[in-house]
Design a protein around this motif. Structure first.
Motif, PDB file in Angstrom:
ATOM      1  N   UNK A  28       0.937  -1.305  -0.012  1.00 21.41           N
ATOM      2  CA  UNK A  28      -0.051   0.157  -0.085  1.00 21.41           C
ATOM      3  C   UNK A  28       0.940   1.296  -0.015  1.00 21.41           C
ATOM      4  N   UNK A  29       0.309   2.424  -0.945  1.00 25.10           N
ATOM      5  CA  UNK A  29       1.222   3.546  -0.887  1.00 25.10           C
ATOM      6  C   UNK A  29       0.325   4.461   0.301  1.00 25.10           C
ATOM      7  N   UNK A  30       1.083   5.496   0.524  1.00 25.11           N
ATOM      8  CA  UNK A  30       0.630   6.404   1.399  1.00 25.11           C
ATOM      9  C   UNK A  30      -0.430   7.297   0.813  1.00 25.11           C
ATOM     10  N   UNK A  31      -1.685   7.458   1.319  1.00 25.93           N
ATOM     11  CA  UNK A  31      -2.718   8.327   0.514  1.00 25.93           C
ATOM     12  C   UNK A  31      -2.468   9.774   0.310  1.00 25.93           C
ATOM     13  N   UNK A  32      -2.979  10.332  -0.479  1.00 20.38           N
ATOM     14  CA  UNK A  32      -2.831  11.768  -0.618  1.00 20.38           C
ATOM     15  C   UNK A  32      -2.874  12.679   0.698  1.00 20.38           C
ATOM     16  N   UNK A  33      -4.024  12.333   1.516  1.00 20.80           N
ATOM     17  CA  UNK A  33      -4.472  13.059   2.603  1.00 20.80           C
ATOM     18  C   UNK A  33      -3.410  12.885   3.870  1.00 20.80           C
ATOM     19  N   UNK A  34      -2.715  11.566   3.642  1.00 23.23           N
ATOM     20  CA  UNK A  34      -1.466  11.500   4.638  1.00 23.23           C
ATOM     21  C   UNK A  34      -0.436  12.192   4.187  1.00 23.23           C
ATOM     22  N   UNK A  35      -0.238  12.350   2.813  1.00 19.22           N
ATOM     23  CA  UNK A  35       1.249  12.976   2.504  1.00 19.22           C
ATOM     24  C   UNK A  35       0.921  14.398   2.890  1.00 19.22           C
TER      25      UNK A  35
END
Length: 430
Positions: A28-35
């Motif tokens: 899984x990649x980091x979501x845009x909101x987390x970034x």
């Protein structure tokens, strides 16, 4: 997130536009909101004249770094061995890898974000190797892995002649990603530049020859050079750093066979030594299962988790596997450099992210050790060397200091300064 997950995010410092995201140990990649949250809290701190460097949560550690007021790098690690020291080293190496491949100008003066994203794709393989590589520790020490080969004098002579014929003074012979021999001018390059060049060659897929444009992050970050590489035998490459001439075809057709065909057997023998990094004639205590020896003056090192001859290892049941040895040695090295030994940067300046020794202790340690049910570790810091050892658990704790001192003396006395690339001098007292 998994306990081995590491996430790396690269953004523009001015606008916070993500340039790329890389990860290790997670599908899984980091979501845009987390970034956005990770970058937003850093930007908010900057607006309040606060430098946000790192933070910890219950199961992860986050480190922020800004380079040249242009590039923001964020790393989030769930590994329990991660430290501010190791993660800052990772970010430094990642940014230097970006400079190595595309140059500093395009990173400092960002004119077209979409174009920069495409250019950075060429860095992915090198960057991913810093995230996933477990067999090297040059990224922590900024030193180059070396091999003590039997016929290094002959190979050094061939390398000097080959490099000069290729109109260069910068040449290097590598086996299994480790340096067998290099020219005098190659060793004069900044230690980080040498480490990155060797790491780059080791990270690329095998190829008979290459003409690869590179920038030197310390020596020439804005003017590219040509890195020519040639596979002499499978696993052994010769590298030359040069200018516009000569052509790749000329070197490959006229010089490679001329200089290297007569020494095919010595080249193949390098592969037999590279797993151990030094000949079987250098005896070590039977309880040692992992070794890392750093020459602090020359920025070179010996690293091995197969310290005993192959025939001896085949007779021994591997209760502590090679992968476990690598993990133990890397974890212990990170711990020692982060907390007990005063780490130095490439240029000898103290790193700003050094973790402070326990409250009440103002001195710097010269020796440290750890004990667990599966292994024991011991480290010694002298004026010239850093030595890290991993022992079998049966080795008495009180004897590790004596064994470490004898090991340093044995390797120093067994290795001639004139005939090896590692350049080990006699051991000095702690």
């Amino acid at each position: 997130m998994e306990e081995t997950s590491v996430f790396l995010v690269c953004l523009t410092a001015s606008s916070g536009v993500p340039l790329y995201c890389r990860s290790k140990g997670s599908s899984r990649q980091l979501t845009f909101s987390v970034i956005g949250s990770l970058n937003g809290v850093h930007m908010f701190a900057n607006n309040q004249d606060v430098l946000l460097m790192s933070t910890r949560t219950e199961n992860s550690r986050v480190v922020w770094r800004t380079f040249h007021d242009s590039i923001n790098l964020i790393v989030m690690s769930c590994e329990n061995t991660a430290s501010d020291f190791s993660l800052n080293k990772l970010l430094e190496n990642v940014f230097s890898a970006m400079v190595l491949v595309i140059g500093l100008d395009d990173l400092v003066n960002i004119k077209n974000v979409e174009r920069l994203k495409k250019e950075l794709r060429a860095c992915y393989k090198l960057i991913d190797s810093f995230l996933t590589e477990s067999e090297k520790m040059a990224d922590l020490t900024q030193c180059v892995d070396c091999i003590i080969a039997h016929d290094v004098a002959i190979l050094q002579e061939c390398l000097d002649g080959f490099t000069q014929a290729a109109e260069s003074e910068f040449g290097c012979l590598m086996a299994g990603g480790k340096v067998v021999a290099a020219t005098e001018k190659w060793w004069r390059l900044a230690s980080q530049d040498v480490m990155l060049l060797c790491w780059l060659v080791a990270s690329l897929s095998p190829h008979s020859s290459r003409d690869y444009p590179v920038y030197l992050p310390q020596g020439s970050p804005t003017v590219p050079h040509r890195l020519l590489t040639f596979q002499l035998v499978p696993g052994v490459d010769v590298c030359v750093l040069c200018g516009p001439s000569p052509s790749l075809q000329k070197v490959e057709s006229e010089l490679v066979e001329r200089f290297w065909k007569p020494v095919v057997d010595p080249l193949k023998s390098c592969l037999r030594v590279q797993l151990r990094s030094f000949p079987a004639s250098v005896p070590l205590h039977h309880g040692i299962v992992g070794l890392l020896l750093v020459n602090r003056d020359l920025n070179k090192r010996l690293y091995s988790v197969q310290v005993h001859p192959m025939e001896e290892m085949e007779r021994t049941e591997l209760k502590f596997t090679l992968e476990q040895r690598r993990a133990a040695l890397r974890s212990f090295c990170t711990l020692a450099l982060s907390r007990y030994f005063n780490p130095d940067s490439v240029d000898g300046k103290n790193t700003p992210y050094e973790e402070r020794f326990a409250s009440g202790f103002s001195h710097h340690a010269h020796q440290c050790y750890t004990v667990s049910s599966s292994h024991k570790c011991y480290a010694v810091k002298t004026e010239l060397h850093l030595l890290f050892l991993v022992f079998q658990p049966e080795v008495p704790t009180f004897s590790m200091q004596t064994i470490a001192s004898k090991t340093l003396q044995q390797i120093s006395l067994s290795v001639s300064l004139k005939s090896t690339t590692i350049g080990l001098a006699p051991a000095r007292n702690c």
